[in-house]
Design a protein around this motif. Structure first.
Motif, short mmCIF file in Angstrom:
data_model
loop_
_atom_site.label_atom_id
_atom_site.label_comp_id
_atom_site.label_asym_id
_atom_site.label_seq_id
_atom_site.Cartn_x
_atom_site.Cartn_y
_atom_site.Cartn_z
N ARG A 202 0.82 -1.22 0.00
CA ARG A 202 0.00 0.00 0.00
C ARG A 202 0.84 1.26 0.00
O ARG A 202 0.33 2.36 -0.20
CB ARG A 202 -0.94 0.01 1.22
CG ARG A 202 -1.94 -1.15 1.20
CD ARG A 202 -2.64 -1.26 2.52
NE ARG A 202 -1.64 -1.58 3.54
CZ ARG A 202 -1.89 -1.67 4.83
NH1 ARG A 202 -3.10 -1.46 5.28
NH2 ARG A 202 -0.93 -1.97 5.68
N ARG A 203 2.15 1.14 0.22
CA ARG A 203 3.03 2.32 0.23
C ARG A 203 3.25 2.81 -1.20
O ARG A 203 3.31 2.01 -2.13
CB ARG A 203 4.38 1.99 0.88
CG ARG A 203 4.32 1.44 2.29
CD ARG A 203 3.68 2.36 3.29
NE ARG A 203 4.47 3.50 3.64
CZ ARG A 203 4.65 3.94 4.88
NH1 ARG A 203 4.10 3.31 5.90
NH2 ARG A 203 5.35 5.00 5.11
N ASN A 204 3.40 4.12 -1.36
CA ASN A 204 3.61 4.73 -2.66
C ASN A 204 5.08 4.61 -3.06
O ASN A 204 5.93 5.29 -2.49
CB ASN A 204 3.18 6.20 -2.62
CG ASN A 204 3.29 6.89 -3.96
OD1 ASN A 204 3.81 6.34 -4.92
ND2 ASN A 204 2.78 8.10 -4.04
N PRO A 205 5.40 3.80 -4.08
CA PRO A 205 6.80 3.61 -4.48
C PRO A 205 7.40 4.80 -5.24
O PRO A 205 8.58 4.82 -5.52
CB PRO A 205 6.74 2.37 -5.37
CG PRO A 205 5.38 2.38 -5.95
CD PRO A 205 4.49 2.99 -4.89
N GLU A 206 6.57 5.80 -5.54
CA GLU A 206 7.06 6.98 -6.26
C GLU A 206 7.65 8.03 -5.34
O GLU A 206 8.24 8.99 -5.80
CB GLU A 206 5.92 7.60 -7.09
CG GLU A 206 5.42 6.67 -8.19
CD GLU A 206 4.33 7.31 -9.01
OE1 GLU A 206 3.90 8.44 -8.71
OE2 GLU A 206 3.89 6.66 -9.96
#
Length: 197
Positions: A75-79
Motif C-alpha cells: 500500500r506504500r507509494n513507491p514513487e
C-alpha cells in the motif's frame, strides 16, 4: 566512586548515548535495589536483539527480516522516497501518519569533523534505487543542523541531473513556542516557509 563491579556497571551505562554519569548511577542503583527487576530478561533481550535484528536490504531500516515492514507493504507509494539519517527518524515520521511513501536510511550525516564523508553513507544504494525511474520525488528529511544541512545540500546537487523532484522538509517555529526565544536561523526559515491561510 564505587568499588569494583558496581562502578563497572555505572561506567557501562554511561557509555550509552544520552546517559550521563548521574543517570547511569540511577539506573545501576535501580537495578540493584529493585528485587523484582528481571535482569535475566533484560540480558536475554539484549542478546536476542543483537542476534535477530538487522538492517533492511532495501531501505536500511531496522528489521527482523531481510526487508522491513514498510518496504514489504504494497500500500506504500513507491514513487515517493523520504531520505532520513537514522532508523529512529523513520519511526518519528511514521508517528505523524502523514507520509505514505518509502524511506531510505543513510546511516548518518556528512560530518568532516567526525570523519564521515559521502562514501560512508548509503548514498550509492539510494542512487541504485532511483535508477529505474519509478521514484518521482525524493524528500530530504535530514536533521536541521550543520551536518544534516550539508548532507541535504550534497544530495540535492547529486540529484539535480535526474528527472526527479527534490524537496526538503520545512523547518521553523515549533507549536507552542515564543518568537522571542527563537534563534535567527529558525525564525528566518519560518519566514521562508510561510504559506497562505
Amino acid at each position: 566512586m564505587y568499588d569494583g563491579i558496581v562502578q563497572e556497571l555505572i561506567d557501562e551505562f554511561g557509555r550509552l548515548p544520552g546517559i550521563g554519569p548521574k543517570s547511569a548511577q540511577r539506573i545501576a542503583f535501580h537495578i540493584l535495589q529493585t528485587p523484582s527487576f528481571d535482569v535475566a530478561r533484560l540480558s536475554a533481550l539484549l542478546t536476542e536483539v543483537r542476534e535477530r535484528v538487522r538492517f533492511c536490504e532495501i531501505c536500511g531500516n531496522v528489521s527482523e527480516q531481510d526487508r522491513c515492514a514498510i518496504c514489504r507493504d504494497p500500500r506504500r507509494n513507491p514513487e515517493l522516497i523520504c531520505v532520513v539519517e537514522d532508523a529512529k527518524d523513520v519511526a518519528a515520521i511514521e508517528r505523524t501518519r502523514e507520509f505514505r511513501g518509502l524511506y531510505h536510511v543513510l546511516g548518518g550525516a556528512i560530518s568532516p569533523i567526525a570523519g564521515v564523508g559521502p562514501d560512508d553513507l548509503r548514498i550509492a544504494q539510494l542512487m541504485s534505487r532511483l535508477a529505474d525511474g519509478t521514484v518521482q520525488e525524493v524528500i530530504l528529511a535530514t536533521n536541521p543542523n550543520l551536518e544534516g544541512e550539508a548532507t541535504a545540500s550534497y544530495l540535492s546537487r547529486l540529484l539535480t541531473s535526474m528527472q526527479i523532484t527534490v524537496s526538503r522538509l520545512a523547518s521553523g517555529l515549533p507549536v507552542g513556542g515564543d518568537l522571542e526565544y527563537a534563534d535567527e536561523v529558525t525564525l528566518g526559515r519560518a519566514f521562508e516557509g510561510r504559506r497562505r491561510v
